[in-house]
Design a protein around this motif. Structure first.
Motif, PDB file in Angstrom:
ATOM      1  N   MET A   1      41.795  18.923 -20.807  1.00  0.00           N
ATOM      2  CA  MET A   1      41.925  19.462 -19.432  1.00  0.00           C
ATOM      3  C   MET A   1      41.349  20.739 -19.266  1.00  0.00           C
ATOM      4  SD  MET A   1      43.693  17.236 -17.947  1.00  0.00           S
ATOM      5  CE  MET A   1      44.207  18.008 -16.462  1.00  0.00           C
ATOM      6  N   GLN A   2      41.480  21.696 -20.292  1.00  0.00           N
ATOM      7  CA  GLN A   2      40.845  22.966 -20.261  1.00  0.00           C
ATOM      8  C   GLN A   2      39.150  22.849 -20.547  1.00  0.00           C
ATOM      9  OE1 GLN A   2      42.084  25.886 -19.793  1.00  0.00           O
ATOM     10  NE2 GLN A   2      40.115  27.288 -20.484  1.00  0.00           N
ATOM     11  N   ALA A   3      38.730  21.760 -21.167  1.00  0.00           N
ATOM     12  CA  ALA A   3      37.388  21.474 -20.843  1.00  0.00           C
ATOM     13  C   ALA A   3      36.807  21.114 -19.640  1.00  0.00           C
ATOM     14  CB  ALA A   3      36.919  20.489 -22.203  1.00  0.00           C
ATOM     15  N   GLU A   4      37.573  20.038 -19.001  1.00  0.00           N
ATOM     16  CA  GLU A   4      37.305  19.657 -17.940  1.00  0.00           C
ATOM     17  C   GLU A   4      37.241  20.565 -17.020  1.00  0.00           C
ATOM     18  OE1 GLU A   4      39.801  16.291 -16.666  1.00  0.00           O
ATOM     19  OE2 GLU A   4      39.129  15.113 -18.510  1.00  0.00           O
ATOM     20  N   GLN A   5      38.168  21.651 -17.092  1.00  0.00           N
ATOM     21  CA  GLN A   5      38.140  22.469 -15.818  1.00  0.00           C
ATOM     22  C   GLN A   5      37.142  23.821 -16.145  1.00  0.00           C
ATOM     23  OE1 GLN A   5      39.941  22.469 -13.005  1.00  0.00           O
ATOM     24  NE2 GLN A   5      38.799  24.216 -12.363  1.00  0.00           N
ATOM     25  N   ARG A   6      36.733  23.979 -17.356  1.00  0.00           N
ATOM     26  CA  ARG A   6      35.871  25.021 -17.521  1.00  0.00           C
ATOM     27  C   ARG A   6      34.318  24.288 -17.087  1.00  0.00           C
ATOM     28  NH1 ARG A   6      36.830  30.167 -18.556  1.00  0.00           N
ATOM     29  NH2 ARG A   6      34.744  29.911 -19.186  1.00  0.00           N
ATOM     30  N   LEU A   7      34.175  23.166 -17.195  1.00  0.00           N
ATOM     31  CA  LEU A   7      32.885  22.353 -16.760  1.00  0.00           C
ATOM     32  C   LEU A   7      33.063  22.462 -15.291  1.00  0.00           C
ATOM     33  CD1 LEU A   7      30.227  21.155 -17.342  1.00  0.00           C
ATOM     34  CD2 LEU A   7      31.444  18.934 -17.635  1.00  0.00           C
ATOM     35  N   ARG A   8      34.034  22.131 -14.426  1.00  0.00           N
ATOM     36  CA  ARG A   8      34.075  22.185 -13.224  1.00  0.00           C
ATOM     37  C   ARG A   8      33.917  23.411 -12.523  1.00  0.00           C
ATOM     38  NH1 ARG A   8      38.654  19.443 -13.190  1.00  0.00           N
ATOM     39  NH2 ARG A   8      37.821  17.366 -13.072  1.00  0.00           N
ATOM     40  N   THR A   9      34.252  24.515 -13.086  1.00  0.00           N
ATOM     41  CA  THR A   9      34.075  25.895 -12.834  1.00  0.00           C
ATOM     42  C   THR A   9      32.849  26.195 -12.985  1.00  0.00           C
ATOM     43  OG1 THR A   9      36.451  26.406 -13.464  1.00  0.00           O
ATOM     44  CG2 THR A   9      34.764  28.264 -13.347  1.00  0.00           C
ATOM     45  N   HIS A  10      32.129  25.849 -14.031  1.00  0.00           N
ATOM     46  CA  HIS A  10      30.677  26.171 -14.282  1.00  0.00           C
ATOM     47  C   HIS A  10      29.804  25.279 -13.097  1.00  0.00           C
ATOM     48  CE1 HIS A  10      26.864  26.784 -16.160  1.00  0.00           C
ATOM     49  NE2 HIS A  10      26.614  25.371 -15.884  1.00  0.00           N
ATOM     50  N   LEU A  11      30.070  23.918 -13.098  1.00  0.00           N
ATOM     51  CA  LEU A  11      29.471  23.451 -11.749  1.00  0.00           C
ATOM     52  C   LEU A  11      29.762  23.901 -10.445  1.00  0.00           C
ATOM     53  CD1 LEU A  11      30.138  19.841 -13.248  1.00  0.00           C
ATOM     54  CD2 LEU A  11      27.853  21.151 -13.248  1.00  0.00           C
ATOM     55  N   THR A  17      37.245  21.178  -3.057  1.00  0.00           N
ATOM     56  CA  THR A  17      36.031  20.322  -2.696  1.00  0.00           C
ATOM     57  C   THR A  17      35.127  20.023  -4.167  1.00  0.00           C
ATOM     58  OG1 THR A  17      35.713  21.622  -0.809  1.00  0.00           O
ATOM     59  CG2 THR A  17      33.752  20.851  -1.925  1.00  0.00           C
ATOM     60  N   ALA A  18      35.596  20.754  -5.064  1.00  0.00           N
ATOM     61  CA  ALA A  18      35.126  20.628  -6.561  1.00  0.00           C
ATOM     62  C   ALA A  18      35.641  19.831  -7.137  1.00  0.00           C
ATOM     63  CB  ALA A  18      35.120  22.068  -7.560  1.00  0.00           C
ATOM     64  N   LEU A  19      36.941  19.424  -6.854  1.00  0.00           N
ATOM     65  CA  LEU A  19      37.699  18.150  -7.677  1.00  0.00           C
ATOM     66  C   LEU A  19      37.170  16.802  -6.805  1.00  0.00           C
ATOM     67  CD1 LEU A  19      41.263  19.293  -8.020  1.00  0.00           C
ATOM     68  CD2 LEU A  19      39.840  18.676  -9.911  1.00  0.00           C
ATOM     69  N   LEU A  20      36.817  16.912  -5.683  1.00  0.00           N
ATOM     70  CA  LEU A  20      36.183  15.896  -4.960  1.00  0.00           C
ATOM     71  C   LEU A  20      34.898  15.514  -5.468  1.00  0.00           C
ATOM     72  CD1 LEU A  20      37.619  16.127  -1.340  1.00  0.00           C
ATOM     73  CD2 LEU A  20      38.279  14.645  -3.235  1.00  0.00           C
ATOM     74  N   ARG A  21      34.049  16.672  -5.628  1.00  0.00           N
ATOM     75  CA  ARG A  21      32.641  16.396  -5.915  1.00  0.00           C
ATOM     76  C   ARG A  21      32.479  16.298  -7.561  1.00  0.00           C
ATOM     77  NH1 ARG A  21      27.896  20.619  -4.220  1.00  0.00           N
ATOM     78  NH2 ARG A  21      26.087  19.307  -5.091  1.00  0.00           N
ATOM     79  N   PHE A  22      33.089  16.932  -8.307  1.00  0.00           N
ATOM     80  CA  PHE A  22      33.282  16.561  -9.705  1.00  0.00           C
ATOM     81  C   PHE A  22      34.387  16.057 -10.434  1.00  0.00           C
ATOM     82  CE2 PHE A  22      30.864  20.564  -8.516  1.00  0.00           C
ATOM     83  CZ  PHE A  22      29.512  19.829  -8.640  1.00  0.00           C
ATOM     84  N   PRO A  23      34.796  14.773  -9.876  1.00  0.00           N
ATOM     85  CA  PRO A  23      36.183  14.266 -10.635  1.00  0.00           C
ATOM     86  C   PRO A  23      35.830  13.939 -11.992  1.00  0.00           C
ATOM     87  CG  PRO A  23      34.870  12.551  -9.365  1.00  0.00           C
ATOM     88  CD  PRO A  23      34.075  13.807  -9.149  1.00  0.00           C
ATOM     89  N   SER A  24      36.984  13.746 -13.026  1.00  0.00           N
ATOM     90  CA  SER A  24      36.930  13.837 -14.157  1.00  0.00           C
ATOM     91  C   SER A  24      35.977  12.636 -14.592  1.00  0.00           C
ATOM     92  CB  SER A  24      38.304  13.446 -14.905  1.00  0.00           C
ATOM     93  OG  SER A  24      39.286  14.755 -14.606  1.00  0.00           O
ATOM     94  N   GLN A  25      36.121  11.554 -14.143  1.00  0.00           N
ATOM     95  CA  GLN A  25      35.198  10.425 -14.319  1.00  0.00           C
ATOM     96  C   GLN A  25      33.759  10.776 -14.308  1.00  0.00           C
ATOM     97  OE1 GLN A  25      37.472  10.260 -11.990  1.00  0.00           O
ATOM     98  NE2 GLN A  25      38.812   8.895 -12.508  1.00  0.00           N
ATOM     99  N   LEU A  45      32.326  13.927 -14.792  1.00  0.00           N
ATOM    100  CA  LEU A  45      32.106  14.730 -15.769  1.00  0.00           C
ATOM    101  C   LEU A  45      31.749  14.131 -17.055  1.00  0.00           C
ATOM    102  CD1 LEU A  45      35.027  17.442 -15.513  1.00  0.00           C
ATOM    103  CD2 LEU A  45      32.747  17.528 -14.409  1.00  0.00           C
ATOM    104  N   TYR A  46      32.270  12.991 -17.452  1.00  0.00           N
ATOM    105  CA  TYR A  46      32.154  12.164 -18.460  1.00  0.00           C
ATOM    106  C   TYR A  46      30.840  11.271 -18.389  1.00  0.00           C
ATOM    107  CZ  TYR A  46      36.753  13.847 -20.428  1.00  0.00           C
ATOM    108  OH  TYR A  46      37.558  14.782 -20.500  1.00  0.00           O
ATOM    109  N   ALA A  47      30.774  10.574 -17.172  1.00  0.00           N
ATOM    110  CA  ALA A  47      29.756   9.796 -16.995  1.00  0.00           C
ATOM    111  C   ALA A  47      28.258  10.259 -16.701  1.00  0.00           C
ATOM    112  CB  ALA A  47      30.005   8.628 -15.867  1.00  0.00           C
ATOM    113  N   ASP A  48      28.258  11.209 -15.681  1.00  0.00           N
ATOM    114  CA  ASP A  48      27.104  11.881 -15.346  1.00  0.00           C
ATOM    115  C   ASP A  48      26.691  13.147 -15.995  1.00  0.00           C
ATOM    116  OD1 ASP A  48      27.457   9.958 -13.379  1.00  0.00           O
ATOM    117  OD2 ASP A  48      27.677  11.212 -11.924  1.00  0.00           O
TER     118      ASP A  48
END
Length: 96
Positions: free
Chosen positions: A43-53, A64-72, A74-77
């Motif tokens: 969860m921390q890694a996902e949040q840190r990457l989302r914050t960077h993005l 908006t970030a959660l909608l634009r960068f959902p967990s799936q 972060l892994y797929a793209d």
């Protein structure tokens, strides 16, 4: 002029360093009953990457970030290393 953040660092370099850190954490802590800790690491890694993005794309709203960068995504793209949540082996000691 120095960059005060990592938003100017190529995303490939960010992902390379992030994934190497995650693999190191998993290699060290991935043993019996570690699923709760590894879930927090994931969860921390996902949040840190989302914050960077968010910084990279100048997004200020977390919703908006959660909608634009959902967990799936972060892994797929973006190629985020998928932290395993179940132990691959039972003990931290070699059998005798």
């Amino acid at each position: 002029m120095e960059n005060s953040g990592s938003a100017g660092v190529p995303l490939g370099d960010v992902m390379k360093h992030l994934n190497a850190s995650l693999r190191g954490w998993v290699g060290y802590f991935h043993y019996r009953n570690s699923s709760k800790v590894l879930e927090k690491v994931k969860m921390q890694a996902e949040q840190r990457l989302r914050t960077h993005l968010m910084k990279r794309h100048k997004i200020t709203d977390r919703g908006t970030a959660l909608l634009r960068f959902p967990s799936q995504k972060l892994y797929a793209d973006y190629g985020l290393y998928k932290v395993p949540l179940t132990a691959g082996w039972k003990t931290a000691h070699a059998s005798v």
